[in-house]
Motif scaffolding. Sequence first.
Motif, mmCIF file in Angstrom:
data_model
loop_
_atom_site.group_PDB
_atom_site.id
_atom_site.type_symbol
_atom_site.label_atom_id
_atom_site.label_comp_id
_atom_site.label_asym_id
_atom_site.label_seq_id
_atom_site.Cartn_x
_atom_site.Cartn_y
_atom_site.Cartn_z
ATOM 1 N N SER A 36 0.831 -1.210 0.000
ATOM 2 C CA SER A 36 0.000 0.000 0.000
ATOM 3 C C SER A 36 0.859 1.251 0.000
ATOM 4 C CB SER A 36 -0.924 0.020 1.214
ATOM 5 O OG SER A 36 -1.839 -1.030 1.148
ATOM 6 N N GLY A 37 1.906 1.259 0.807
ATOM 7 C CA GLY A 37 2.793 2.413 0.871
ATOM 8 C C GLY A 37 3.534 2.629 -0.433
ATOM 9 N N PHE A 38 4.042 1.539 -1.025
ATOM 10 C CA PHE A 38 4.756 1.655 -2.291
ATOM 11 C C PHE A 38 3.820 2.158 -3.376
ATOM 12 C CE2 PHE A 38 6.439 0.331 -6.333
ATOM 13 C CZ PHE A 38 7.785 0.649 -6.231
ATOM 14 N N CYS A 39 2.633 1.563 -3.457
ATOM 15 C CA CYS A 39 1.674 1.962 -4.497
ATOM 16 C C CYS A 39 1.199 3.399 -4.303
ATOM 17 C CB CYS A 39 0.493 0.992 -4.534
ATOM 18 S SG CYS A 39 0.944 -0.654 -5.119
ATOM 19 N N ALA A 40 1.045 3.819 -3.055
ATOM 20 C CA ALA A 40 0.641 5.204 -2.789
ATOM 21 C C ALA A 40 1.728 6.177 -3.234
ATOM 22 C CB ALA A 40 0.336 5.391 -1.311
ATOM 23 N N LEU A 41 2.979 5.851 -2.915
ATOM 24 C CA LEU A 41 4.103 6.700 -3.316
ATOM 25 C C LEU A 41 4.230 6.731 -4.836
ATOM 26 C CD1 LEU A 41 6.373 8.368 -1.986
ATOM 27 C CD2 LEU A 41 7.786 6.318 -2.045
ATOM 28 N N PHE A 42 4.086 5.574 -5.462
ATOM 29 C CA PHE A 42 4.149 5.495 -6.915
ATOM 30 C C PHE A 42 2.990 6.278 -7.544
ATOM 31 C CE2 PHE A 42 3.158 3.703 -11.027
ATOM 32 C CZ PHE A 42 4.402 3.605 -11.624
ATOM 33 N N GLY A 43 1.794 6.120 -6.998
ATOM 34 C CA GLY A 43 0.620 6.818 -7.519
ATOM 35 C C GLY A 43 0.772 8.332 -7.449
ATOM 36 N N ARG A 44 1.342 8.812 -6.355
ATOM 37 C CA ARG A 44 1.582 10.255 -6.222
ATOM 38 C C ARG A 44 2.603 10.724 -7.260
ATOM 39 N NH1 ARG A 44 0.524 15.265 -5.197
ATOM 40 N NH2 ARG A 44 2.007 16.423 -3.955
ATOM 41 N N ALA A 45 3.682 9.971 -7.427
ATOM 42 C CA ALA A 45 4.688 10.307 -8.440
ATOM 43 C C ALA A 45 4.068 10.271 -9.836
ATOM 44 C CB ALA A 45 5.869 9.342 -8.360
ATOM 45 N N LEU A 46 3.201 9.320 -10.059
ATOM 46 C CA LEU A 46 2.528 9.190 -11.352
ATOM 47 C C LEU A 46 1.655 10.408 -11.637
ATOM 48 C CD1 LEU A 46 2.209 7.091 -13.650
ATOM 49 C CD2 LEU A 46 0.252 6.203 -12.407
ATOM 50 N N ARG A 47 0.882 10.835 -10.655
ATOM 51 C CA ARG A 47 0.020 12.015 -10.839
ATOM 52 C C ARG A 47 0.843 13.273 -11.104
ATOM 53 N NH1 ARG A 47 -2.655 9.161 -7.034
ATOM 54 N NH2 ARG A 47 -1.773 10.308 -5.281
ATOM 55 N N LEU A 48 1.953 13.429 -10.410
ATOM 56 C CA LEU A 48 2.795 14.605 -10.612
ATOM 57 C C LEU A 48 3.481 14.572 -11.979
ATOM 58 C CD1 LEU A 48 4.402 14.870 -7.059
ATOM 59 C CD2 LEU A 48 2.682 16.398 -8.058
ATOM 60 N N THR A 49 3.898 13.415 -12.413
ATOM 61 C CA THR A 49 4.590 13.280 -13.697
ATOM 62 C C THR A 49 3.612 13.319 -14.859
ATOM 63 O OG1 THR A 49 6.207 11.903 -12.550
ATOM 64 C CG2 THR A 49 6.309 11.893 -14.938
ATOM 65 N N ASN A 50 2.384 12.942 -14.617
ATOM 66 C CA ASN A 50 1.353 12.916 -15.656
ATOM 67 C C ASN A 50 1.091 14.303 -16.242
ATOM 68 O OD1 ASN A 50 -0.711 11.781 -17.265
ATOM 69 N ND2 ASN A 50 -2.241 12.267 -15.711
ATOM 70 N N THR A 51 1.406 15.354 -15.513
ATOM 71 C CA THR A 51 1.206 16.706 -16.046
ATOM 72 C C THR A 51 2.101 16.961 -17.251
ATOM 73 O OG1 THR A 51 2.800 17.682 -14.518
ATOM 74 C CG2 THR A 51 0.485 17.635 -13.819
ATOM 75 N N ARG A 52 3.244 16.307 -17.286
ATOM 76 C CA ARG A 52 4.185 16.471 -18.404
ATOM 77 C C ARG A 52 4.030 15.368 -19.458
ATOM 78 N NH1 ARG A 52 10.590 16.067 -17.929
ATOM 79 N NH2 ARG A 52 11.066 16.376 -20.111
#
Length: 144
Positions: free
Chosen positions: A51-67
């Motif tokens: 859960s922690g890994f996926c949450a961290l990955f999901g946050r990174a994904l949302r931030l990177t998705n802007t580009r």
Amino acid sequence: MDHREGDRPQRPDHAGIRKQSDAPRDGREVEVLVRPWLRLGEQLTPLIGESGFCALFGRALRLTNTRFEFLGRCDPSRPVEDLFASLTRTLNEAEPEHAGEANAALLDTFTAQLRALIGDALTKQLLHVATEGGVGQKHEQERK
């Protein structure tokens, strides 16, 4: 007059996305891109859980998705194997140069978040293991 004027893409989010009619790649390029993620998952999941890994990955994904909008197709779900399968599919659908750039940006964002959470020294050690495949260094006190 440009006779291809009507053929221009209507939405910019299709830039860099492979067409279904394109010949499929053999996947080795994406396999190399995903390898550090697999190692990071092996290192971090026992420490912070899926859960922690996926949450961290999901946050990174949302931030990177802007580009890199095509990363929005990646599903940061649990279990981690599903997350990596989704990332692999997403990167396979992108042009090789866009896949590499997006993956590098995603890794940078992920590691910046990790650094903020656990500190620079531990992040560097985990990244070394993840990218080089080395074994983590243990201090004498940790081995006892």
